[in-house]
Design an enzyme around this catalytic site. Sequence first.
Site, short mmCIF file in Angstrom:
data_model
loop_
_atom_site.label_atom_id
_atom_site.label_comp_id
_atom_site.label_asym_id
_atom_site.label_seq_id
_atom_site.Cartn_x
_atom_site.Cartn_y
_atom_site.Cartn_z
CG ASP A 13 -1.81 1.24 1.29
OD1 ASP A 13 -2.22 1.70 0.22
OD2 ASP A 13 -2.09 1.74 2.39
CB SER A 14 0.24 4.77 -0.66
OG SER A 14 -1.00 4.82 0.02
CE1 TYR A 58 2.65 5.60 -3.40
CE2 TYR A 58 1.44 3.75 -4.30
CZ TYR A 58 2.61 4.28 -3.79
OH TYR A 58 3.72 3.48 -3.69
N GLY A 59 -2.98 9.17 -3.69
CA GLY A 59 -4.27 9.69 -4.18
C GLY A 59 -4.20 10.90 -5.09
CB CYS A 104 -3.05 0.91 -2.54
SG CYS A 104 -3.11 2.66 -2.96
CG ASN A 105 -9.45 1.26 -2.74
OD1 ASN A 105 -10.46 0.74 -3.14
ND2 ASN A 105 -9.00 1.07 -1.50
CB THR A 106 -4.73 5.36 -5.36
OG1 THR A 106 -5.53 5.92 -4.31
CG2 THR A 106 -4.39 6.43 -6.36
CD GLU A 155 -1.68 7.93 7.12
OE1 GLU A 155 -0.68 8.08 7.83
OE2 GLU A 155 -1.74 7.11 6.19
CB CYS A 185 -9.82 5.20 0.36
SG CYS A 185 -8.27 5.77 1.09
CB THR A 186 -6.57 0.76 2.17
OG1 THR A 186 -5.63 1.74 1.73
CG2 THR A 186 -6.69 -0.33 1.15
CG HIS A 187 -5.97 5.74 4.82
ND1 HIS A 187 -5.25 5.26 3.75
CD2 HIS A 187 -5.06 6.29 5.67
CE1 HIS A 187 -3.97 5.53 3.94
NE2 HIS A 187 -3.83 6.16 5.09
#
Length: 275
Positions: A12-13, A44-45, A75-77, A154, A186-188
């Site tokens: 992931d980023s 990355y977004g 990571c979705n992006t 985050e 989005c993974t967040h």
Amino acid sequence: MALERRPIGVFDSGIGGLTVVREILRELPNEEVLFFGDTARLPYGPKSKETVLLFSMQNTSFLLSRNVRCVVVACNTASSVAIPALRAECDVPVIGVIEPGAAAAAEATKSGSIGVIGTRGTVASGAYENALRAIDRSIRVTAAACPLLVPLAEEGWVDRQVTRDVIREYLGPLLAKPVDTIILGCTHFPVLKDAIRAVAGPEVALVDNAAATTAALRSILSPAAGCGGDSPVHHFVVSDVPHRFQEEAELFLGRPIGEVERISPEQVEEYYRSQ
Ligand code: DGL
């Protein structure tokens, strides 16, 4: 004969990919995971498609250099722009989060109207629209970029009024449509699930890609090639060690993660160049 140990590679980023790692550790407890978080080059977004694609190739080369048995793009992006190129380059299976998430949302919706929230990159790519329409052409999709949710997650601001206010602002146009399902693209965002639910209301299904991605992963794993047995050892690598990374990751995963290895972005680039 001892089985060869080959970890599942996940990148992931940054720390968001741990939402997918957590699900893998829960659902596939005998597997070893090698996680790479590209924390030096996060986020990355907002970056261009070309840059995200290059970083994804580099991250994958690093994972392959450690003999992973498959690559999970957590990571979705990155998943939204890099999956076809990564599949073309890799001789191990590559799984992204978009297709499994879209399939889970298509299954969950009753109205056929689905919302997608993600980074600017994911929303601009149209990847979820494409994946959903490939499943069912009649599905209507409304997407909203929610970049401020990444730093809020985050920061661990999961239960703050300001977080709910930001979510309300972003979800307003989306909830004006008859969406009954929202993909947390989005993974967040699973970290903010309770706050998103508080704004979206209990009637709207929230699709978290982690479970669907892990189910897709399980379906492609051949038992003979991996396996940490009863005592799998997981390994965490980052391209920069952010303050509190270890503490937050351990809190989030609910277990100690051992020493976190750091490799510089230059080293990550080198893995790709020398491949
Ligand atoms: N992990 C990224 C994603 O799922 C979000 C964070 C970033 O912008 O790098 O899209």
